[in-house]
Motif scaffolding. Structure first.
Motif, mmCIF file in Angstrom:
data_model
loop_
_atom_site.group_PDB
_atom_site.id
_atom_site.type_symbol
_atom_site.label_atom_id
_atom_site.label_comp_id
_atom_site.label_asym_id
_atom_site.label_seq_id
_atom_site.Cartn_x
_atom_site.Cartn_y
_atom_site.Cartn_z
ATOM 1 N N PHE A 68 -43.761 37.408 82.991
ATOM 2 C CA PHE A 68 -43.522 36.495 81.916
ATOM 3 C C PHE A 68 -44.470 35.381 81.931
ATOM 4 N N ARG A 69 -45.086 35.001 82.913
ATOM 5 C CA ARG A 69 -46.033 33.926 82.805
ATOM 6 C C ARG A 69 -47.145 34.119 82.132
ATOM 7 N N LYS A 70 -47.830 35.482 82.423
ATOM 8 C CA LYS A 70 -49.094 36.218 81.759
ATOM 9 C C LYS A 70 -48.740 36.053 80.285
ATOM 10 N N ILE A 71 -47.528 36.968 79.768
ATOM 11 C CA ILE A 71 -47.438 37.055 78.314
ATOM 12 C C ILE A 71 -47.111 35.647 77.642
ATOM 13 N N VAL A 72 -46.443 34.854 78.322
ATOM 14 C CA VAL A 72 -46.243 33.528 77.428
ATOM 15 C C VAL A 72 -47.472 32.918 77.373
ATOM 16 N N THR A 73 -48.224 32.781 78.349
ATOM 17 C CA THR A 73 -49.869 32.133 78.156
ATOM 18 C C THR A 73 -50.593 32.876 77.056
ATOM 19 N N HIS A 74 -50.606 34.105 77.118
ATOM 20 C CA HIS A 74 -51.408 34.733 76.158
ATOM 21 C C HIS A 74 -50.683 34.478 74.765
ATOM 22 N N PHE A 76 -36.543 38.845 84.046
ATOM 23 C CA PHE A 76 -36.682 37.451 84.200
ATOM 24 C C PHE A 76 -36.646 36.990 82.445
ATOM 25 N N PHE A 77 -36.098 36.136 82.134
ATOM 26 C CA PHE A 77 -36.111 35.563 80.730
ATOM 27 C C PHE A 77 -36.341 34.258 80.647
ATOM 28 N N GLY A 78 -37.172 33.761 79.532
ATOM 29 C CA GLY A 78 -37.165 32.462 79.370
ATOM 30 C C GLY A 78 -37.834 32.009 78.081
ATOM 31 N N PHE A 79 -37.954 30.638 77.882
ATOM 32 C CA PHE A 79 -38.741 30.376 76.687
ATOM 33 C C PHE A 79 -39.643 29.335 76.896
#
Lengths: 654, 116
Positions: free
Chosen positions: A546-552, A512-515
């Protein structure tokens, strides 16, 4: 005095004067006009050439936290020819160094003039050896590389060997800078071998070895590693990688692989654990490739987001093969935007066929596939694409949904960052600054734009298509962050079977990738999970991570993540238990009255002070016990209040 | 012998004149001795001063070497302290302590309060 005696005295006096003159003259001549040969003879007696090995430069994260540094650690050596009683010496050393006696004895009986007994030992043990003076046994300090955070960022840092040479990662890539140059200088020593001149020592200390500041954020790196490890373990995957990048600059904030290793004891790890998969391993990207196909189609004006494609009810025959949709979907008519949202293989294949191999091939090369990104880490793979001449319509179709093309994780996140960055492709980099021993900057590694791959308008259109992927009915709904628009794309690719030349029927690479935030991208994140068991789709295995990483990461970078719905607070319960009423700071003219804060929690105080332009500094933990200035004091804007916390009283809770 | 030579001899043989000459000779030799001794003294003094200054330079060099070594040791100690600090504040250690010892959790977005 008789004249004869007088004459004798004068003669003696003249003689003494003459001899004295001779001696003084010779001394003067030797001191100031000596022959070079004599000078050389003298210098040979008190001068010695010594080698100065600089201490390896430290490595820091972007906030100046030490990630790698060198310390002087003692090593014990022997000069076997000088050891008179090898048996007794081996006995003593065996006890002191906690080493097998036979091993020491074998070294003491060696015919070499110099042998290492043990290198980089505990300083306490070395001191004991040094205190008991044994002929032929000595201690010398050697620089040892230490990684205080163990396995943290190990794949980025790499490691240095006992000889102080970088063998992997940044340690290897920037070895010359970190190691500095070895100098040989002539130094003066006295008869006892003590140095007379301090110059070599000074030059030894202030060396040409430089320090490096990385782009890595220690906090984000740790979180990514921890969560990646948990996700790999929970999903039963073989391995995983995650990369966090700043799209505007190409800075890597975190780069993690699992399994990992501790560079302090790198010999205990396997090659598999030490491999920097995100940079060296290639994989078929699967549906994440559709984003770039859409971007190229839009840029080449072949399609618009609303262009419709016949998705053949789930089966599309081409080149003697049948292309099917994932999970048995049977789409009929989809717009290009819908193709991205539902991840239609046939839709992507038809878009690619409409474009033709020339445009797609060139477009993918422009995004950086098949060429190295130039990241400053060793061993980067370039990925694999067949030469354009060999592309058949089937190749064109499969490449469109990420089969028949191999990429690295770093290539994928760099290409994604170009979409997030208005179509501008940036070179990813790990080292942001090189400084000398005084902390003076020697070199700044500034962001480098590689090319404008697509126009900002195209990038914006693709971004909107990617946002729809995280809609509740999109494939990446688990990547949603409350209160924030997120752009993303899932990827699930069958793993190629090198033995049969086909594909493993039950092995997948989920990604999964995103920004985020989608409207002003601060971070681009890629998560890749290799061969997850059970659920193997990118949307279910990689998107939650991905969601966890982006939030942190957004929190760590100071970007506010506001939720639509406030979660119930634990502090509410605490407040009711303690029965403390939260006061407020009253404005009186241009000053502020600070109320009594006694009994409040740190969060309550922080929220209180966030409302007014008064700074606050915390000491201790628990509830407020003391405050300075005291309660009911008036303070001006910009003043600082110091609040002291202590553990609450068990009965009153204050 | 001419007259003036005779006169000269008479004068020289005069005991008072002879005494005067003898005193003058003594005074010259004393002066030579004194100047020589002074010369020797100056030369010896210069040499001693030169040797003393060299010894002093060597002594100062020893002191500088000693202080430089001390500086190196202190720098090394500083590095060791920084290493200890880095190890103590390692996120792995803090995370484990917060979770296991103090039963803490990672904050949710709503729990994060930013300080100015």
């Amino acid at each position: 005095m008789p004249p004869q005696r007088n004459i004798r005295l004068i003669i003696v006096f003249i003689l003494i004067l003459f001899v004295y003159g001779l001696i003084a003259g010779r001394a003067f001549q030797l001191q100031f006009f000596a022959d070079r040969k004599i000078v050389n003879l003298a210098e040979r007696q008190y001068q010695r050439m010594i080698k100065l090995k600089p201490k390896r430069g430290a490595v820091y994260d972007r906030n100046g936290n030490e990630l790698a540094l060198s310390l002087d650690i003692p090593s014990v050596y022997a000069r076997p020819r000088l050891v008179k009683a090898p048996f007794q010496t081996a006995d003593k050393l065996s006890r002191m160094l906690n080493m097998p006696r036979d091993q020491i004895l074998a070294k003491l009986k060696s015919k070499n003039s110099f042998v290492w007994l043990t290198r980089q030992v505990d300083p306490g043990k070395a001191e004991i050896v040094s205190n008991i003076k044994m002929r032929g046994i000595g201690i010398v300090n050697e620089g040892r590389r230490i990684y205080p955070h163990g396995s943290l960022a190990s794949h980025i840092l790499g490691f240095a060997g006992v000889d102080g040479r970088g063998l992997e990662g940044v340690e290897r890539k920037y070895d010359e800078i970190l190691r500095g140059e070895e100098h040989s200088v002539m130094s003066d020593f006295d008869a006892l071998g003590r140095p007379i001149s301090a110059a070599p020592l000074l030059r030894g200390a202030y060396t040409s070895a430089h320090f490096l500041y990385l782009t890595i954020n220690k906090s984000i790196q740790y979180f990514v590693e921890r969560e990646l490890g948990n996700a790999v373990e929970e999903s039963g995957a073989d391995a995983g990688s995650a990369v966090v990048m700043v799209p505007r600059t190409g800075e890597i904030l975190a780069l993690a692989n699992y399994p990992s290793y501790d560079p302090n004891v790198f010999r205990r790890s396997s090659l598999l654990e030490r491999r920097n998969r995100a940079v060296t391993d290639m994989f078929e990207p699967g549906s994440t490739m559709k984003v770039f196909v859409a971007a190229i189609a839009l840029e080449e004006k072949v399609a618009t987001p609303r262009t419709r494609y016949d998705c053949e009810n789930g089966e599309f025959k081409i080149g003697g093969r049948v292309i099917r949709e994932a999970q048995g979907h049977r789409w009929k008519n989809l717009t290009l935007a819908d193709i991205i949202k539902v991840s239609s293989n046939i839709g992507a294949a038809k878009t690619a066929l409409q474009m033709g191999k020339g445009k797609l091939y060139q477009g993918l090369r422009s995004f950086g596939f098949g060429v190295p990104t130039g990241i400053d880490l060793p061993g980067e793979a370039v990925g694999l694409t067949q030469p354009r001449e060999k592309w058949t319509p089937l190749t064109l179709s499969t490449v469109a949904f990420g089969q028949g093309i191999s990429v690295t994780a770093i290539q994928l996140v760099t290409a994604l960052s170009a979409i997030a960055n208005g179509g501008k492709l940036m070179r990813p980099f790990i080292v942001r600054q090189e400084v000398d021993y005084r902390g003076v900057s020697v070199r700044e590694f500034t962001p480098q734009a590689v090319s404008q791959v697509v126009s900002p308008e195209t990038a914006a259109q693709v971004r909107e298509m990617m946002v729809r992927v995280t809609d509740p009915d999109g494939t990446g709904s688990l990547a949603v962050i409350e209160g924030m628009r997120v752009a993303g794309k899932t990827g699930t690719a069958q793993k190629p079977d090198v033995m049969t030349g086909g594909y493993h029927p039950d092995q997948y690479v989920a990604s999964f990738f995103g920004f985020a935030p989608a409207d002003d991208p601060k971070l681009a994140v890629l998560v890749v999970m290799d061969n997850a068991k059970g659920s193997y789709f990118g949307g279910t295995v990689a998107a939650p991570l991905f969601r966890k990483i982006v939030t942190h990461a957004l929190n760590a970078e100071g970007i506010r993540v506001t939720a639509k719905q406030q979660a119930p607070r634990k502090s509410v319960e605490v407040r009711s238990l303690r029965a403390v009423e939260v006061p407020f700071i009253r404005r009186v003219g241009d000053r502020y009255m600070i109320p009594s804060l006694r009994g409040l929690t740190m969060r309550e105080v922080a929220e209180l002070f966030n409302e007014v332009p008064v700074k606050v500094r915390f000491r201790g933990s628990g509830v407020v016990r003391d405050q300075n200035p005291p309660a009911e004091s008036m303070v001006s804007a910009g003043a600082t209040c110091v609040i002291t916390f202590a553990q609450p009283d068990s009965e009153s809770g204050i | 012998m001419t007259n003036h030579k005779k006169v000269y001899k008479v004068i020289l043989e005069n005991p008072r004149v002879a005494e005067f000459h003898s005193r003058k000779k003594k005074s010259v030799s004393t002066q030579i001795t004194l100047v020589s001794l002074l010369l020797i003294g100056v030369m010896t003094g210069s040499m001693l001063f030169y040797v003393w200054s060299r010894v002093k330079v060597v002594e100062l060099n020893y002191a500088i070497v000693e202080l430089t070594q001390l500086e190196q040791e202190l720098l090394e100690q500083n590095r060791q302290f920084r290493l200890q600090l880095a190890a103590m504040t390692s996120p792995t250690r803090l995370d484990m302590m917060a979770t296991n010892k103090f039963n803490m959790n990672w904050p949710t977005n709503e729990q994060i309060v930013r300080l100015k």
